[in-house]
Design a protein around this motif. Structure first.
Motif, short mmCIF file in Angstrom:
data_model
loop_
_atom_site.label_atom_id
_atom_site.label_comp_id
_atom_site.label_asym_id
_atom_site.label_seq_id
_atom_site.Cartn_x
_atom_site.Cartn_y
_atom_site.Cartn_z
N VAL A 136 10.66 -0.98 -5.04
CA VAL A 136 9.62 -0.25 -4.31
C VAL A 136 8.72 0.52 -5.28
O VAL A 136 7.49 0.50 -5.15
CB VAL A 136 10.24 0.69 -3.24
CG1 VAL A 136 9.17 1.61 -2.64
CG2 VAL A 136 10.93 -0.13 -2.16
N VAL A 137 9.33 1.16 -6.28
CA VAL A 137 8.53 1.89 -7.28
C VAL A 137 7.61 0.92 -8.01
O VAL A 137 6.42 1.16 -8.16
CB VAL A 137 9.43 2.67 -8.27
CG1 VAL A 137 8.62 3.22 -9.43
CG2 VAL A 137 10.15 3.80 -7.55
N HIS A 138 8.16 -0.23 -8.45
CA HIS A 138 7.33 -1.21 -9.15
C HIS A 138 6.22 -1.74 -8.24
O HIS A 138 5.10 -1.96 -8.69
CB HIS A 138 8.18 -2.37 -9.68
CG HIS A 138 8.84 -2.06 -10.99
ND1 HIS A 138 8.18 -2.14 -12.19
CD2 HIS A 138 10.09 -1.63 -11.27
CE1 HIS A 138 9.01 -1.80 -13.16
NE2 HIS A 138 10.17 -1.47 -12.63
N SER A 139 6.52 -1.92 -6.98
CA SER A 139 5.51 -2.40 -6.03
C SER A 139 4.40 -1.36 -5.85
O SER A 139 3.21 -1.69 -5.84
CB SER A 139 6.17 -2.69 -4.68
OG SER A 139 5.22 -3.06 -3.74
N CYS A 140 4.79 -0.10 -5.75
CA CYS A 140 3.79 0.98 -5.60
C CYS A 140 2.92 1.12 -6.84
O CYS A 140 1.75 1.47 -6.74
CB CYS A 140 4.48 2.31 -5.32
SG CYS A 140 5.22 2.40 -3.69
N LEU A 141 3.49 0.85 -8.00
CA LEU A 141 2.76 1.00 -9.26
C LEU A 141 2.22 -0.33 -9.77
O LEU A 141 1.84 -0.45 -10.93
CB LEU A 141 3.67 1.62 -10.32
CG LEU A 141 4.24 3.00 -10.00
CD1 LEU A 141 5.23 3.43 -11.08
CD2 LEU A 141 3.13 4.03 -9.84
N SER A 142 2.17 -1.31 -8.92
CA SER A 142 1.82 -2.68 -9.31
C SER A 142 0.56 -2.77 -10.16
O SER A 142 -0.43 -2.11 -9.91
CB SER A 142 1.62 -3.54 -8.07
OG SER A 142 1.17 -4.82 -8.43
N VAL A 143 0.66 -3.60 -11.19
CA VAL A 143 -0.49 -3.88 -12.05
C VAL A 143 -1.00 -5.30 -11.82
O VAL A 143 -1.87 -5.76 -12.53
CB VAL A 143 -0.16 -3.67 -13.55
CG1 VAL A 143 0.13 -2.22 -13.85
CG2 VAL A 143 0.97 -4.57 -14.00
N GLY A 144 -0.43 -5.98 -10.83
CA GLY A 144 -0.85 -7.36 -10.54
C GLY A 144 -0.55 -8.27 -11.70
O GLY A 144 0.54 -8.27 -12.24
N GLU A 145 -1.54 -9.04 -12.10
CA GLU A 145 -1.37 -9.99 -13.20
C GLU A 145 -1.62 -9.37 -14.57
O GLU A 145 -1.43 -10.00 -15.59
CB GLU A 145 -2.35 -11.17 -13.01
CG GLU A 145 -2.09 -11.99 -11.76
CD GLU A 145 -0.77 -12.74 -11.83
OE1 GLU A 145 -0.47 -13.32 -12.89
OE2 GLU A 145 -0.04 -12.74 -10.82
N SER A 146 -2.04 -8.13 -14.58
CA SER A 146 -2.39 -7.46 -15.83
C SER A 146 -1.15 -7.12 -16.65
O SER A 146 -0.09 -6.84 -16.11
CB SER A 146 -3.17 -6.18 -15.52
OG SER A 146 -3.61 -5.57 -16.69
N ALA A 147 -1.30 -7.15 -17.96
CA ALA A 147 -0.19 -6.80 -18.85
C ALA A 147 -0.13 -5.30 -19.11
O ALA A 147 0.88 -4.79 -19.58
CB ALA A 147 -0.33 -7.55 -20.17
N VAL A 148 -1.22 -4.60 -18.81
CA VAL A 148 -1.32 -3.17 -19.08
C VAL A 148 -1.93 -2.49 -17.86
O VAL A 148 -2.85 -3.02 -17.24
CB VAL A 148 -2.21 -2.91 -20.33
CG1 VAL A 148 -2.34 -1.43 -20.60
CG2 VAL A 148 -1.65 -3.63 -21.54
N ALA A 149 -1.41 -1.33 -17.53
CA ALA A 149 -1.94 -0.56 -16.40
C ALA A 149 -3.28 0.07 -16.76
O ALA A 149 -3.49 0.47 -17.89
CB ALA A 149 -0.95 0.52 -16.00
N ASP A 150 -4.15 0.15 -15.76
CA ASP A 150 -5.42 0.85 -16.01
C ASP A 150 -5.18 2.36 -15.90
O ASP A 150 -4.07 2.81 -15.59
CB ASP A 150 -6.52 0.36 -15.07
CG ASP A 150 -6.25 0.65 -13.61
OD1 ASP A 150 -5.52 1.60 -13.27
OD2 ASP A 150 -6.79 -0.09 -12.77
#
Length: 174
Positions: free
Chosen positions: A7-21
């Motif tokens: 759930v935490v990973h889903s909430c913080l999802s970065v989609g296909e990106s390797a790095v979070a914006d």
């Protein structure tokens, strides 16, 4: 749906990106700060459980011997792990990577590796560091690296990595 970590990973999802914006990184920081403050609060575990259950529309039920503070710590650990994976600044956007101190330190580490371990290992490490961080290679540096890779018989993989990094720099020919 899923376990706390999913759930935490889903909430913080970065989609296909390797790095979070930046917004995603701020979200992870805020979540980590919130659960840390909640764990340190004088609220009883029962009250924290009630708050989480209500905030989750009663979709999460505390079961067994799981305490609210243990639950909060799982969220905190997952946030820290997420930040280690997705929260880094890509090298090409990090001014520190271009600083003379960092360049000199990396050069010293690789020179020591070449002297004490092997030159081909140092070359592979340099290429892997560049590819892992998408650090572009200018045309002339690519030519020098190709010569070294060829002399050391490093194989096709480092050469294709050089090609990729050179195209990222926008210098495929000269």
């Amino acid at each position: 749906m899923g376990g706390v970590e999913e759930v935490v990973h889903s909430c913080l999802s970065v989609g296909e990106s390797a790095v979070a914006d930046e917004a995603q990184q701020r979200g992870a920081d805020a979540l980590e700060r919130d659960v840390t403050e909640l764990a340190a609060s004088p609220l009883s575990d029962r009250r924290i459980e009630q708050l989480f259950s209500m905030a989750a529309s009663w979709n999460y039920c505390f079961r067994g011997d799981e305490t609210a503070r243990a639950f909060v710590e799982r969220i905190n650990i997952t946030c820290r792990q997420w930040k280690e994976i997705y929260g880094r600044v890509p090298a090409e956007a990090d001014a520190a990577w271009a600083s003379q101190d960092v360049v000199a330190e990396l050069r010293d580490m690789l020179a020591t590796c070449a002297r004490s371990a092997s030159a081909d290992l140092a070359c592979r490490l340099l290429l892997r560091i560049r590819i892992a961080n998408f650090v572009p290679v200018e045309f002339f540096a690519r030519v020098r690296c190709e010569r070294v890779a060829s002399r050391l018989a490093l194989g096709e993989e480092p050469l294709s990595s050089l090609e990729f990094l050179a195209s990222a720099a926008g210098s495929t020919s000269n």
